[in-house]
Structures are given as structure tokens and as C-alpha cells.
Design a protein around this motif. Structure first.
Motif, PDB file in Angstrom:
ATOM      1  N   PHE A 401       0.851  -1.188   0.000  1.00  0.00           N
ATOM      2  CA  PHE A 401       0.000   0.000   0.000  1.00  0.00           C
ATOM      3  C   PHE A 401       0.892   1.245   0.000  1.00  0.00           C
ATOM      4  O   PHE A 401       2.060   1.163   0.345  1.00  0.00           O
ATOM      5  CB  PHE A 401      -0.961  -0.051   1.199  1.00  0.00           C
ATOM      6  CG  PHE A 401      -1.810  -1.286   1.175  1.00  0.00           C
ATOM      7  CD1 PHE A 401      -2.835  -1.414   0.246  1.00  0.00           C
ATOM      8  CD2 PHE A 401      -1.552  -2.346   2.036  1.00  0.00           C
ATOM      9  CE1 PHE A 401      -3.604  -2.569   0.169  1.00  0.00           C
ATOM     10  CE2 PHE A 401      -2.322  -3.506   1.967  1.00  0.00           C
ATOM     11  CZ  PHE A 401      -3.345  -3.620   1.024  1.00  0.00           C
ATOM     12  N   ILE A 495      -1.550   9.554   1.112  1.00  0.00           N
ATOM     13  CA  ILE A 495      -1.598   9.257   2.547  1.00  0.00           C
ATOM     14  C   ILE A 495      -2.710   8.275   2.877  1.00  0.00           C
ATOM     15  O   ILE A 495      -2.829   7.835   4.005  1.00  0.00           O
ATOM     16  CB  ILE A 495      -1.673  10.532   3.402  1.00  0.00           C
ATOM     17  CG1 ILE A 495      -3.009  11.237   3.230  1.00  0.00           C
ATOM     18  CG2 ILE A 495      -0.531  11.482   3.096  1.00  0.00           C
ATOM     19  CD1 ILE A 495      -3.292  12.145   4.402  1.00  0.00           C
ATOM     20  N   HIS A 496      -3.545   7.964   1.877  1.00  0.00           N
ATOM     21  CA  HIS A 496      -4.497   6.857   2.017  1.00  0.00           C
ATOM     22  C   HIS A 496      -4.418   6.028   0.743  1.00  0.00           C
ATOM     23  O   HIS A 496      -3.740   6.397  -0.206  1.00  0.00           O
ATOM     24  CB  HIS A 496      -5.923   7.363   2.238  1.00  0.00           C
ATOM     25  CG  HIS A 496      -6.103   8.075   3.538  1.00  0.00           C
ATOM     26  ND1 HIS A 496      -5.969   7.441   4.744  1.00  0.00           N
ATOM     27  CD2 HIS A 496      -6.381   9.369   3.834  1.00  0.00           C
ATOM     28  CE1 HIS A 496      -6.162   8.308   5.724  1.00  0.00           C
ATOM     29  NE2 HIS A 496      -6.410   9.486   5.200  1.00  0.00           N
ATOM     30  N   ASN A 497      -5.159   4.941   0.723  1.00  0.00           N
ATOM     31  CA  ASN A 497      -5.169   4.097  -0.466  1.00  0.00           C
ATOM     32  C   ASN A 497      -5.859   4.783  -1.629  1.00  0.00           C
ATOM     33  O   ASN A 497      -6.716   5.640  -1.458  1.00  0.00           O
ATOM     34  CB  ASN A 497      -5.907   2.797  -0.155  1.00  0.00           C
ATOM     35  CG  ASN A 497      -5.083   1.866   0.714  1.00  0.00           C
ATOM     36  OD1 ASN A 497      -3.950   1.552   0.365  1.00  0.00           O
ATOM     37  ND2 ASN A 497      -5.650   1.442   1.837  1.00  0.00           N
ATOM     38  N   ILE A 504      -9.399  -1.603  -3.820  1.00  0.00           N
ATOM     39  CA  ILE A 504      -8.208  -0.884  -3.366  1.00  0.00           C
ATOM     40  C   ILE A 504      -7.011  -1.361  -4.201  1.00  0.00           C
ATOM     41  O   ILE A 504      -6.781  -2.567  -4.333  1.00  0.00           O
ATOM     42  CB  ILE A 504      -7.959  -1.164  -1.872  1.00  0.00           C
ATOM     43  CG1 ILE A 504      -9.068  -0.514  -1.036  1.00  0.00           C
ATOM     44  CG2 ILE A 504      -6.588  -0.652  -1.442  1.00  0.00           C
ATOM     45  CD1 ILE A 504      -8.943  -0.783   0.452  1.00  0.00           C
TER      46      ILE A 504
HETATM   47  C1  NAG Z   1      -4.881   0.440   2.600  1.00  0.00           C
HETATM   48  O1  NAG Z   1      -5.713  -0.639   2.618  1.00  0.00           O
HETATM   49  C2  NAG Z   1      -5.206  -1.768   3.324  1.00  0.00           C
HETATM   50  C3  NAG Z   1      -6.142  -2.930   3.121  1.00  0.00           C
HETATM   51  O2  NAG Z   1      -7.448  -2.563   3.475  1.00  0.00           O
HETATM   52  C4  NAG Z   1      -5.036  -1.414   4.771  1.00  0.00           C
HETATM   53  O3  NAG Z   1      -4.461  -2.496   5.466  1.00  0.00           O
HETATM   54  C5  NAG Z   1      -4.133  -0.216   4.864  1.00  0.00           C
HETATM   55  O4  NAG Z   1      -4.038   0.237   6.202  1.00  0.00           O
HETATM   56  C6  NAG Z   1      -4.633   0.917   4.009  1.00  0.00           C
HETATM   57  N1  NAG Z   1      -3.638   1.967   3.993  1.00  0.00           N
HETATM   58  C7  NAG Z   1      -3.912   3.236   4.247  1.00  0.00           C
HETATM   59  C8  NAG Z   1      -2.778   4.211   4.211  1.00  0.00           C
HETATM   60  O5  NAG Z   1      -5.038   3.613   4.493  1.00  0.00           O
END
Ligand code: NAG
Ligand code: NAG
Ligand code: NAG
Ligand code: NAG
Ligand code: NAG
Ligand code: NAG
Ligand code: NAG
Ligand code: NAG
Ligand code: NAG
Ligand code: NAG
Length: 660
Positions: A401, A495-497, A504
Motif C-alpha cells: 500500500f 496518505i491513504h489508499n 483498493i
Molecule cells: C490500505 O488498505 C489496506 C487494506 O485494506 C489497509 O491495510 C491499509 O491500512 C490501508 N492503507 C492506508 C494508508 O489507508
């Protein structure tokens, strides 16, 4: 009103006793009985202006300071940006354009005093308010509080900086009369007195007991309550929008006796991308100054010379839950323009000052000459993706990720995130930044073809279709860490997916980019050039200057957004499509009159059909690309119609009158 009198004041207050105990001939303190400062035991008032050495090429430092001196100022106020001097933990840089002590010596040689504001946080519309990005490699750090990780880094830095400052203090033979601790701390959410107490102790331990330490805050009750501390003299900052008597009344709640001080009297204001250029009426600014001087107040004008956010140093405010990046120009509508020229505002201010203290003899230096070098074609194009090896020399990181810039120790600029489409996408679906997670811009390419841009707070999705295994590249731009707002923990990158439709995306290769090293040392790239106008790409050209290299202003007609370098120096971000800034200041000190001067433009979105830049002899700071292009083309038609010699990087030497 009346001429400022240099009266020898004999008082038996704590300030003067301290003075007698230290040095017979050099002291700076507060006379509480007479509501003023004492310099060498004599009543003293400063009329000061802010100038930032980090926003002015060193070749021009002396010129700007001389003009400030000739304006009748007796002091200058300067910030010290921690991140400029400690780019990586334990790596210090005080050389060349970061020669703080050299700058202090220049100020001293002109007979000006210094009000020093060494932070550790400075705001200043500067990248992360002067805090180093690498503090965020500890994701749980709480900036500007007594959080142990933060204090440890602060203490180490102040242990390097403050010993350099000590010999420059006034009572030690230097010219620093006072030192500010933190900066508008009352505007920060934390209100952590233990942090301020800690800073006070550290400043005292390195600088000693004699130096005057102070704070600066806005005049709101909450600001003064959280920003002030016993042992630090409380000053305020305010501009024309506040009633002078009432504003100083707020200072009096915290300092019933002692000098009145406006530490930031605003001569103008900063600009945000996408909002009109800020100005402040010269007459009004001068009259406001007069009002304060009549009250015998001490005033620092912020800014007296604004300067430029070169490179990636511009910061961003966080207003109304929206990220608002600051323009490259920090002209500020200040008395000295971005290019260092005296304005009507300077003369209006100088006239007011002359009513209160004697102006230095001699003329104000005139504006420096500017030159319109005209159009310079940029015929060499290379797509960013085609030189990934050059601009990202180490192996990419692999991560399931996305990781932030901070996690990969990328200070600023750009990182590329690459993955493959996990399945066929016959109909367009949205590529979306989860929770507004693009900090701050993402340029989307599929198999090398530009598909659109995601923008923090504004554009959350781009439609994509393609096939299993297609390469998806996401070039993410850091537009500057937040320097003011509720919270400076502004992580960069994805900073997020990212999601594509409902899934995702995962399995990323992440390339930290060091474009500046490549442009400065390995340019032009040997890669074959490519055609086209869309998507992130570099455009290179060159020009010569006539016998002398004058200051100039570069305009990017028809370009959208990116960075521009001259002779390897990063002039900063251009964004004429958003405005208001249309030209970037090009100091003549960057140009070489006996060699070709190289121009490199990184366009992130779409370049004009005819890739070229235009050097003007004046700035354009208030416009949209559409309106300004019409004006310029209109008055320089003869030039635009001449054939352009792309092949040999045509050189123009002819001076052209471009604007009335
Ligand atoms: C992205 O998605 C994965 C799987 O759901 C999760 O484990 C991870 O924490 C997420 N990353 C972010 C930065 O949100
Ligand atoms: C400023 O405030 C004072 C005190 O409240 C008041 O007397 C004065 O009229 C005000 N001045 C202006 C210009 O509003
Ligand atoms: C800048 O341009 C905007 C929009 O055209 C206009 O409203 C504003 O008055 C201008 N400001 C200055 C300082 O020229
Ligand atoms: C500035 O304000 C004064 C009145 O205070 C006015 O006469 C003048 O026209 C203004 N100047 C500009 C450039 O707006
Ligand atoms: C993106 O695709 C969706 C359908 O998946 C459509 O509703 C939407 O209008 C498209 N947006 C754009 C900007 O093309
Ligand atoms: C500051 O921002 C960071 C990152 O967005 C967040 O984790 C933290 O909770 C914020 N702190 C406050 C006090 O808002
Ligand atoms: C670019 O276009 C020109 C003219 O159409 C053509 O001659 C040249 O081969 C093209 N170059 C590349 C790298 O595609
Ligand atoms: C520099 O060039 C200008 C014209 O571009 C010319 O008038 C001047 O004489 C030149 N000066 C020197 C010192 O060569
Ligand atoms: C200008 O270019 C000449 C020729 O390449 C070089 O010798 C000189 O060092 C350069 N000067 C500057 C200030 O870069
Ligand atoms: C510029 O163009 C406008 C109309 O587009 C015209 O009114 C004006 O006279 C032109 N100015 C010059 C200097 O040619």
C-alpha cells in the motif's frame, strides 16, 4: 508628535540595574517605569522592517539592506528557518545562501540593529513554518508541544544555532537587541505552557540572562493567553484592519508597563494560488505607521522586502478545512518590491519616519535595471517517465500500500507511485483518492498517457479504462507542508489508499524523485526526445544575454503548472492557469553573460503547442493566464510573428518593448 528625543533616563527599575551590572557601554533592556526600551541606558525606540535572507539571492543582500537603512529604519527583523539549515537530522548548512552570520555582519556594517526570530517554528508562509519535514518520519510526533520526540530535535538544533547567535547579541558587541521565542504560539491548538517554559530555559541557557526575550501574538484573547509566558516580554502583531489604540490595549492586559510593540505591522499580504493578488494602500499603511509612532510605539513592518519562495520553499495555509498553497512570489506588496526596488509605499513610509527621527543623508539607490530578453524557445522535450532512471537513481521501494514522502525521507517535490491494473476495465471507472488522501496533487498516467489530475480538497476522481497489466503511474506533487492552521502534521504523497471503482489498488513501486540534482548536474539527458504536449515532461532551451546580466521576469505563456530552472537553479513553481502570479522573478545574478543560459521547464499537465517562455522587464502578479496572455501578445505582436529557430536553440538579444 515631536522629534524623537534621546533622553538619558535614570531609573532604578530592574532593567537599569541589570544594565549597570553587565556592561558599562552596551546594553539593551526595558524601562518599565517609562514604557520604553533602553539602549546603552538611553531611551530608545525601533522602527524596523522584516527581511528574509532565505528569500533573496546573497548577491542582493547588501543592496536590500542599504535601501532599508536609507528608508530611515534603525533595525531589521529576521526569521531563521530551521529546515533551511538542518535539511537532514544532524546535517547543518550555514554556507552561501544560508550564511546567517554573514548576513548578520552585513546588517551590522550598515549600522542596523537586529530583532532575531529563531523559532524553532516561524510560520513565515515558509515550507512547514520552518520545521524540518523529517520530524514527521516519527509519525506520532506532536509538533510545537512538549512531546519528547519534538523537544529532543528542538534541543539539538538550538544547541547548534544559539551558540552562533550569542556573540552577535548587542551586549556582547553584536547588533541583536532582542530575540523572539516561538512565533504566534497562541494561534496553535496546543496551548502547551510546558513547551514555552522549556524553550525559555533553553534560550536562557545558551544566550544568558541579559538578552531581552519576547513573544509575538495576535490580539485575540485566546492568542495572547496561550502565546505568552512569564519571563518573555509579550508583544502583539496587527495590521490596518485593527484599531491601533485597542490593539495596544490588548498588549497592555499582558504587559501593563513597558514599551508598546507591534512586531508585525502588515505592509501588504501574502498571495494564494487561485486568489487575487493582495495589496495594501500605501497612504493607509503610512498613516497607520504614523499613528503608532505618535503613541511612541516600537514598530516592525512585515514585510519591508518580501522576496521569493524559490525552489520548493513556499508553504501553505490551512483555512476553513482547505489546503491553500502560497505563491512563488512573496512580493507581499511590500515597500521594496520582490525585485528589491523602492515603491511609492517606501517613500510614503520614509516621509512618516522623517517626522520622528533623522533620515540618513544621501539618495535612495534607484531601481535596478530590468531587461526583456524576449521569447526563448524550448525545443527539446523529454517525458518524465522516459528518464526515471536519471531522476530516481536508486531502486524504487516496493510496498503493498502507498507510503508517504516522509516515510521514504523525501523532503519535497515529487514521488512517483506505479502499479499495474489488476483486471480489464472496459468501461471507465473512477480512480479515487480515499479520504481526500492525495497530498497535494496527483498526475495520472496510464501506459504513459496522461489521463488527468487529482487535487487535494478539489478533484477526487479521474475516470480510467484499460486492460489487465496496464501500467498506472501516479506522480504526486508536494505543494508545501502546511505552515499555519490547526495542525502542521501534514504528511505528503498518497496518505491513504487509491481505489479503482470499488477495489483498493495494491502492489506499488514507489520512486522518490531527485529532479533538481539531475537538472543541475546531468542535463540535458541523453535520452531521445519525444513529441507531444501532454503529461509530465521537461522542455529545454537556452539563450544568451547581452554584455550584462540584468534581472528579468519569466512568463510561461500557455503553460499550465510546474517548476522552472535557470542554469540549474530552481526558480520555483509556476501555475499561470490558476494565477494570480504570471511571471517568476529571475535574478540577474543567476545569468551568465559569457555562456548559454539553460532554461528547463517541467510541465506537469499540458504544454503549449509552441513551447517557449517569455522574459519581460516587469512582473505580472495579478492575472489569469487568459487575460494576461492577451495583453502581452497584443503589445508584442511583431515579436511573436518572427520565425523561431527551434533547431539551434535560437538566441535573442534584441530588447523588445512588450508592455506599455
Ligand atoms: C490500505 O488498505 C489496506 C487494506 O485494506 C489497509 O491495510 C491499509 O491500512 C490501508 N492503507 C492506508 C494508508 O489507508
Ligand atoms: C479606536 O478605538 C478607540 C477606543 O475604543 C476609539 O476612541 C477610536 O475612535 C477608535 N478609532 C478609530 C479610528 O476607529
Ligand atoms: C486583481 O485582479 C482581480 C480580478 O481581476 C481584481 O478584482 C483585483 O482588484 C486586482 N487586484 C489588484 C491589486 O490589482
Ligand atoms: C489609497 O487611499 C487613499 C485614501 O486613504 C486614496 O486617496 C487613494 O486613492 C488610495 N490609493 C489607491 C492606489 O487606492
Ligand atoms: C466517470 O464515469 C462515470 C461512470 O462510471 C460517469 O458517471 C462520470 O460522468 C464520469 N466522469 C467524467 C468526469 O467523465
Ligand atoms: C494532526 O494531523 C495528524 C495527521 O493528519 C493527525 O494524525 C493528528 O491527529 C492531528 N492532530 C490534531 C491535534 O489535530
Ligand atoms: C517528432 O515530430 C517530427 C515532425 O512531425 C518528426 O519528424 C519526428 O520524427 C518526431 N520525433 C519523435 C521522437 O517522434
Ligand atoms: C552593452 O550592450 C549595449 C547594447 O546591448 C551597448 O549599448 C553597450 O555599449 C554595451 N556595453 C559594453 C560595456 O559593452
Ligand atoms: C560563465 O560562463 C563562463 C563560460 O562557460 C564560465 O567560465 C564562468 O565561470 C561562468 N560564470 C558564472 C558566474 O557562472
Ligand atoms: C490590444 O487589444 C485590444 C483589443 O483586443 C485593443 O482594444 C487594444 O487597442 C490593443 N492594444 C494595443 C496596444 O495594441
Amino acid at each position: 508628535m515631536g522629534l524623537w528625543m534621546y533622553v538619558l533616563v535614570v531609573v532604578l527599575g530592574p532593567g537599569s540595574l541589570k544594565f549597570q551590572a553587565t556592561s558599562a557601554d552596551r546594553s539593551f533592556s526595558i524601562d518599565y517605569a517609562n514604557n520604553c526600551f533602553l539602549k546603552d541606558g538611553v531611551k530608545f525606540r525601533y522602527i524596523s522592517g522584516s527581511i528574509h535572507y532565505f528569500r533573496i539571492p546573497p548577491a542582493y543582500w547588501k543592496d536590500r539592506l542599504l535601501k532599508m537603512y536609507m528608508s530611515g529604519l534603525n533595525a531589521v527583523q529576521i526569521y531563521v528557518p530551521w529546515n533551511y539549515h538542518e535539511p537532514l537530522p544532524g546535517v547543518y548548512n550555514f554556507a552561501g545562501d544560508r550564511d546567517l552570520e554573514g548576513f548578520l555582519d552585513l546588517v551590522a556594517n550598515l549600522g542596523l540593529l537586529v530583532i532575531l526570530r529563531p523559532g524553532p517554528y516561524i510560520c513565515a508562509e515558509w515550507e512547514m513554518g520552518g520545521l524540518p519535514f523529517w520530524l514527521l518520519t516519527e509519525p506520532d510526533i506532536v509538533l510545537r508541544t512538549s512531546n519528547p520526540d519534538f523537544l529532543q530535535a528542538v534541543d539539538k538544533w538550538l544547541g547548534v544555532l544559539l551558540p552562533k547567535i550569542k556573540p552577535h547579541l548587542y551586549h556582547n558587541g553584536g547588533n541583536i537587541i532582542s530575540v523572539q521565542v516561538e512565533n504566534e504560539y497562541g494561534s496553535y491548538f496546543a496551548c502547551d505552557y510546558n513547551y514555552l517554559r522549556h524553550l525559555l530555559a533553553v534560550f536562557r541557557s545558551y544566550l544568558g540572562e541579559e538578552v531581552l526575550l519576547f513573544t509575538t501574538d495576535g490580539t485575540k484573547e485566546s492568542e495572547l493567553r496561550c502565546g505568552t509566558l512569564q519571563g518573555l516580554y509579550a508583544t502583539v502583531d496587527f495590521g490596518l484592519d485593527e484599531n491601533v489604540t485597542e490593539a495596544f490595549g490588548k498588549q497592555r492586559i499582558y504587559e501593563p508597563k513597558g514599551p508598546l510593540v507591534n512586531s508585525e505591522y502588515y505592509t501588504g499580504w501574502l498571495d494564494y494560488w487561485g486568489e487575487p493578488h493582495s495589496t495594501q494602500n500605501a497612504t493607509d499603511v503610512a498613516q497607520g505607521l504614523q499613528k503608532m509612532l505618535e503613541l511612541e510605539a516600537n514598530v516592525n513592518m512585515y514585510m519591508f522586502q518580501g522576496g521569493t519562495n524559490f525552489g520548493y520553499w513556499s508553504g501553505a495555509d490551512y483555512n476553513e478545512n482547505t489546503y491553500n498553497p502560497i505563491t512563488t512570489s512573496y512580493d507581499y506588496d511590500a515597500p521594496l518590491s520582490e525585485a528589491g526596488d523602492p515603491t511609492d509605499k517606501l517613500y510614503a513610509i520614509r516621509t512618516i519616519i522623517s517626522k520622528f527621527q533623522v533620515l540618513p543623508a544621501g539618495p535612495m539607490p534607484p531601481p535596478t535595471p530590468k531587461f526583456a530578453y524576449g521569447y526563448v524557445p524550448l525545443p527539446e522535450r523529454v517525458a518524465l517517465l522516459d528518464i526515471l532512471g536519471l531522476i530516481s537513481p536508486s531502486l524504487p521501494f516496493y510496498s503493498s500500500f502507498p507510503l508517504t514522502f516522509e516515510a521514504l525521507k523525501q523532503p519535497h517535490g515529487f514521488m512517483l507511485y506505479r502499479t499495474l491494473l489488476p483486471h480489464d476495465i472496459p468501461e471507465p471507472v473512477q480512480l479515487t483518492a480515499f479520504q481526500n488522501g492525495v497530498h497535494d496533487f496527483a498526475y495520472i498516467l496510464l501506459n504513459g498517457v496522461y489521463r488527468g489530475t487529482l487535487e487535494r480538497n478539489r478533484v477526487h476522481g479521474v475516470n480510467i479504462s484499460g486492460k489487465l497489466g496496464d501500467t498506472l503511474d501516479v506522480l504526486v506533487e508536494n505543494m508545501g507542508h502546511i505552515n499555519f492552521g490547526a495542525n502542521e502534521s501534514d504528511f505528503k504523497g498518497l496518505i491513504h489508499n487509491l481505489t479503482l471503482g470499488s477495489i483498493i489498488l495494491h502492489n506499488w513501486l514507489i520512486y522518490p524523485l531527485d529532479i533538481d540534482s539531475a537538472v543541475a548536474h546531468a542535463w540535458p539527458p541523453t535520452t531521445t526526445t519525444s513529441n507531444g504536449t501532454t503529461g509530465p515532461a521537461f522542455y529545454t532551451g537556452a539563450f544568451t544575454t547581452p554584455n550584462i546580466s540584468h534581472d528579468t521576469f519569466v512568463k510561461l505563456p500557455g503553460w499550465n503548472k510546474g517548476q522552472i530552472w535557470i542554469n540549474g537553479f530552481n526558480l520555483g513553481r509556476f501555475w499561470p492557469a490558476r494565477g494570480p502570479q504570471q511571471t517568476l522573478f529571475v535574478p540577474g545574478s543567476l545569468l551568465n553573460s559569457s555562456a548559454l543560459n539553460t532554461v528547463v521547464v517541467l510541465e506537469l499537465e499540458v504544454a503549449p503547442e509552441m513551447p517557449r517562455v517569455l522574459f519581460l522587464d516587469r512582473p505580472l502578479l495579478n492575472g489569469t493566464s487568459h487575460s494576461v496572455d492577451r495583453d502581452v501578445t497584443n503589445s508584442s505582436l511583431h515579436l511573436a510573428m518572427e520565425p523561431l529557430k527551434f533547431a539551434d536553440m535560437a538566441v535573442r538579444e534584441k530588447k523588445v518593448e512588450l508592455l506599455p
